[in-house]
Design a protein around this motif. Structure first.
Motif, PDB file in Angstrom:
ATOM      1  N   PHE A  83       0.857  -1.174   0.000  1.00 41.11           N
ATOM      2  CA  PHE A  83       0.000   0.000   0.000  1.00 41.11           C
ATOM      3  C   PHE A  83       0.901   1.235   0.000  1.00 41.11           C
ATOM      4  N   ASN A  84       0.697   2.175   0.888  1.00 42.15           N
ATOM      5  CA  ASN A  84       1.554   3.361   0.923  1.00 42.15           C
ATOM      6  C   ASN A  84       2.866   3.040   1.639  1.00 42.15           C
ATOM      7  N   SER A  85       2.773   2.777   2.926  1.00 42.81           N
ATOM      8  CA  SER A  85       3.962   2.386   3.691  1.00 42.81           C
ATOM      9  C   SER A  85       3.813   0.975   4.264  1.00 42.81           C
ATOM     10  N   SER A  86       2.628   0.409   4.126  1.00 37.73           N
ATOM     11  CA  SER A  86       2.382  -0.919   4.689  1.00 37.73           C
ATOM     12  C   SER A  86       2.371  -1.987   3.607  1.00 37.73           C
ATOM     13  N   MET A  87       2.599  -3.206   4.044  1.00 41.24           N
ATOM     14  CA  MET A  87       2.610  -4.358   3.151  1.00 41.24           C
ATOM     15  C   MET A  87       1.892  -5.505   3.838  1.00 41.24           C
ATOM     16  N   GLU A  88       1.021  -6.178   3.104  1.00 42.51           N
ATOM     17  CA  GLU A  88       0.425  -7.397   3.607  1.00 42.51           C
ATOM     18  C   GLU A  88       1.349  -8.540   3.216  1.00 42.51           C
ATOM     19  N   VAL A  89       1.670  -9.393   4.166  1.00 42.15           N
ATOM     20  CA  VAL A  89       2.524 -10.555   3.909  1.00 42.15           C
ATOM     21  C   VAL A  89       1.701 -11.807   4.189  1.00 42.15           C
ATOM     22  N   TYR A  90       1.606 -12.654   3.185  1.00 41.93           N
ATOM     23  CA  TYR A  90       0.850 -13.898   3.305  1.00 41.93           C
ATOM     24  C   TYR A  90       1.837 -15.022   3.587  1.00 41.93           C
ATOM     25  N   LEU A  91       1.517 -15.863   4.557  1.00 42.96           N
ATOM     26  CA  LEU A  91       2.405 -16.952   4.948  1.00 42.96           C
ATOM     27  C   LEU A  91       1.711 -18.296   4.809  1.00 42.96           C
ATOM     28  N   ASP A  92       2.432 -19.246   4.259  1.00 40.08           N
ATOM     29  CA  ASP A  92       2.002 -20.635   4.210  1.00 40.08           C
ATOM     30  C   ASP A  92       3.034 -21.445   4.988  1.00 40.08           C
ATOM     31  N   VAL A  93       2.547 -22.335   5.840  1.00 40.54           N
ATOM     32  CA  VAL A  93       3.437 -23.182   6.629  1.00 40.54           C
ATOM     33  C   VAL A  93       3.283 -24.614   6.150  1.00 40.54           C
ATOM     34  N   TRP A  94       4.398 -25.175   5.707  1.00 40.40           N
ATOM     35  CA  TRP A  94       4.420 -26.527   5.160  1.00 40.40           C
ATOM     36  C   TRP A  94       5.113 -27.463   6.140  1.00 40.40           C
ATOM     37  N   MET A  95       4.571 -28.646   6.277  1.00 43.55           N
ATOM     38  CA  MET A  95       5.154 -29.643   7.169  1.00 43.55           C
ATOM     39  C   MET A  95       5.552 -30.851   6.340  1.00 43.55           C
ATOM     40  N   GLU A  96       6.743 -31.310   6.586  1.00 40.31           N
ATOM     41  CA  GLU A  96       7.238 -32.505   5.894  1.00 40.31           C
ATOM     42  C   GLU A  96       7.168 -33.671   6.870  1.00 40.31           C
ATOM     43  N   ASP A  97       6.433 -34.695   6.495  1.00 41.52           N
ATOM     44  CA  ASP A  97       6.299 -35.862   7.356  1.00 41.52           C
ATOM     45  C   ASP A  97       7.664 -36.506   7.548  1.00 41.52           C
ATOM     46  N   ARG A  98       8.008 -36.770   8.782  1.00 42.94           N
ATOM     47  CA  ARG A  98       9.360 -37.275   9.071  1.00 42.94           C
ATOM     48  C   ARG A  98       9.589 -38.701   8.595  1.00 42.94           C
TER      49      ARG A  98
END
Length: 171
Positions: A83-98
């Motif tokens: 936007f002007n000074s702000s930013m939306e940050v989208y996060l995805d969390v991935w899990m790897e089965d051990r």
């Protein structure tokens, strides 16, 4: 100024869940995951803005799946809209089965960061041009999410929220 693609901000952080980071059920503490997401989002926002960035808000967090001890976790963060000074940050969390090595999406979140100058004052950030369908979807949704947040905080009147009016009232 405008970047050709938001992937300039894309950040991947991969780490293993250790026993000291788990709750009594041997799953990753939610607060530990929040800290990991905050670090990844901060790096993504800094990469996009080339400025110091600060967390303005945690807009959404979904702990959809427990992450057990020993799992390999990757936090993927990218600026979805500036936007002007702000930013939306989208996060995805991935899990790897051990055991199988299969990767599944475990959690997601949306953070807002503000770029600041050396004196801590908000400063302008470059705009973003989404390219992929997912980037376009998240980019378009970001303005609705921002307007909703402003309305709920009392910083915008509901009738001024044009994106929300269009979504709910077909205007």
């Amino acid at each position: 100024m405008e970047f050709k693609t938001p992937n300039n901000s894309r950040t991947l952080m991969t780490d293993m869940v250790l026993p000291s980071e788990t709750n009594p059920l041997n799953n990753l503490f939610g607060g530990e995951l929040l800290a990991r997401m905050d670090r990844a989002a901060s790096i993504a926002a800094r990469r996009h803005s080339r400025r110091i960035t600060v967390t303005a808000s945690v807009n959404h967090v979904a702990f959809n799946q427990a992450v057990p001890v020993g799992s390999v976790v990757t936090v993927e963060a990218a600026v979805s809209r500036a936007f002007n000074s702000s930013m939306e940050v989208y996060l995805d969390v991935w899990m790897e089965d051990r055991f199988s090595g299969e990767r599944t999406k475990a959690n997601e979140a949306i953070y807002t960061f503000v770029a600041v100058d050396e004196n801590g004052k908000p400063t302008k950030v470059p705009q973003l041009k989404p390219e992929t369908e997912l980037e376009k979807e998240r980019f378009n949704g970001a303005l609705r999410r921002k307007q909703l947040s402003l309305v709920l905080a009392g910083k915008m009147k509901p009738n001024e929220a044009t994106e929300l009016r269009a979504l709910f009232m077909g205007e």
